[in-house]
Design a protein around this motif. Sequence first.
Motif, PDB file in Angstrom:
ATOM      1  N   VAL A  91       0.845  -1.190   0.000  1.00  0.00           N
ATOM      2  CA  VAL A  91       0.000   0.000   0.000  1.00  0.00           C
ATOM      3  C   VAL A  91       0.882   1.243   0.000  1.00  0.00           C
ATOM      4  CG1 VAL A  91      -1.965  -1.082   1.172  1.00  0.00           C
ATOM      5  CG2 VAL A  91      -0.137  -0.051   2.531  1.00  0.00           C
ATOM      6  N   TYR A  96      -2.616   4.057   2.320  1.00  0.00           N
ATOM      7  CA  TYR A  96      -3.121   2.673   2.402  1.00  0.00           C
ATOM      8  C   TYR A  96      -3.955   2.295   1.179  1.00  0.00           C
ATOM      9  CZ  TYR A  96      -1.202   3.459   6.901  1.00  0.00           C
ATOM     10  OH  TYR A  96      -0.318   3.782   7.886  1.00  0.00           O
ATOM     11  N   LEU A  97      -3.585   2.920   0.068  1.00  0.00           N
ATOM     12  CA  LEU A  97      -4.177   2.595  -1.220  1.00  0.00           C
ATOM     13  C   LEU A  97      -3.326   1.515  -1.879  1.00  0.00           C
ATOM     14  CD1 LEU A  97      -6.481   3.498  -3.159  1.00  0.00           C
ATOM     15  CD2 LEU A  97      -4.830   5.069  -4.205  1.00  0.00           C
ATOM     16  N   TYR A 151      -8.393  -0.175  -1.026  1.00  0.00           N
ATOM     17  CA  TYR A 151      -7.499   0.114   0.096  1.00  0.00           C
ATOM     18  C   TYR A 151      -7.282  -1.175   0.898  1.00  0.00           C
ATOM     19  CZ  TYR A 151      -8.571   5.039  -0.823  1.00  0.00           C
ATOM     20  OH  TYR A 151      -8.720   6.280  -1.406  1.00  0.00           O
ATOM     21  N   ALA A 169      -7.234   5.531   5.678  1.00  0.00           N
ATOM     22  CA  ALA A 169      -7.817   5.054   4.421  1.00  0.00           C
ATOM     23  C   ALA A 169      -9.188   5.680   4.188  1.00  0.00           C
ATOM     24  CB  ALA A 169      -7.923   3.529   4.442  1.00  0.00           C
TER      25      ALA A 169
END
Length: 565
Positions: free
Chosen positions: A266, A270-271, A278, A310
């Motif tokens: 990520v 947090y992608l 996510y 996220a």
Amino acid sequence: MKLVVVGGVAGGASAAARVRRLDDKAQIVMFERGANVSFSNCCLPYHLSGTVKDSKSLVLMTPTAFQKRFQIDARVNSEVVSVDRQNKTVHVRQSDGKEYDESYDKLILAPGANPVMPKSIKGIDRENVFSIRNVTDIERLKAYIDMAGIENVAVVGGGFIGVEAAENIVHAGKKVTLIEGTEQIMAPFDYDMVQMLHKELDDNGVDLRVSTTLKAVEDGFVTVESDGKEENIKADCVVMAIGVAPEIKLAVDAGLEIGSTRGIKVDHNYLTSDPDIYAVGDAVEIFNMQTHRATRLALAGPAQRQARAAADHIYGIANDNRGVIGSSCVRVFDFNAASTGLNEKAAAKRGYSYDSVLIYANDKVGLMPGSAYMAFKLVFEVPTGLILGAQAIGRGDVTKRIDIIATLITMHGKLTDLRDLELCYSPVYSTAKDVTNMAAYVALNVLNKVYNQVHVSEIRNLVESGAFIVDVREEKEYRSGHLKGAHNIPLSQLHERMNEIPKDVPVYLHCRSSQRSYYAIKKLINNGYRNCYNLSGSYLGFSYYEYFNDKRLGREPILTRYNFK
């Protein structure tokens, strides 16, 4: 916006709740393959002893409560088995066999991690072998150990879950063998510190087997191997707690990028590698702010912060991602233990130039009821004095002290910052110069070469080689236990007896906790001695460092008597 969340515990539930706070009109669907959402997984072992009496209290919120309070559609016993990124759907399989697809605009993966259950261990699939992941697991385990005839339990793995399970099973009245494959339990602690926890387990009846691996589970016993020799140990029940592996199958099958640590890769928000997906929690690979490398960290606090970040990013709110440092704590019977940042092993692995100090200091004013010593270890960079990590073990409030260090590490604090840090003081809470302040003073003395020190791990070699060791405790203390071959010259007599100490060989000094030996070294230095060394940890440290291995290995002690007071 329609959000689908996979996983309904710390990370998933926190992300869903945060999205609801940001968007009252979003449609939120949360899937959990187990029977419960939002349960306190960190409290699970405490049900075994009855500390948490009712397993139902472990469940913090039901699907009905999620719907009523947050308008979140929480679906339990529903496993997401695949992700169709092109059509933006997930395929769901219910426990009753029904299957269907659910669409999403944004998807958050929080599948967690699975207990490691090596198939190479014979009998690993027997009905008396358990792991601890959810409420159902702990209910099954407690029901089993409460059955008539179940007396001996083997816990495999000396991490947080294993140690907490061992303690609580002892409190449940069972005989416990704790089996750990490495030379110590609790990897966040250095070897010199963890000996206190080894002794505490041993004192409370736990048969601790380090450097020992599980080979097979048989009827009424387990087979283990240590130093190339196999042994059978009584075990009516086996609890596997050797670690967890990130649950990444869903991500792998969906073609998402996996990181070098085998966690879902990520970015700082947090992608994942898909702009609409996510991932948070135990399954993801994250950034360590001290090593500047990828890592995985299975802790609830970071998971919840990741979930919030996220959710925020979905709505265009940027995240200031500083990385993790790994702060943790555990109770082991009467001892509290906590750590943060890098221990010595981690600092060495990452190429830091470092040193450390180990002190034993009162956690509150000695006149106060409940006052006890606390072992405190501080790791710092040389020559900058940058604080790298700390560990604390004692009967008092170790978490307060480690939280102080965690804050300083996050703020890139140095030893001088810790030395001058103004902290709350009352005799019932601490000493005027707190343990943390004292550690900074000692560390600065070492850093600035006010005196030299020898770490506790080197004491045995000094004793066995006949080094000139001076014990500056009083005669009564010396008679109650001392290093073999040590010369007793109490600090109160040092001025008159200084001529007994040679100047042409190294001289090693200690007392009970290193304070008096520091005074003695300063006095010797001021009188022309240049080859003096303070023995880190002093007699308390020697006793703890030597005790468990002396007993385990049956070796000749270097002390005439241990002293833990």
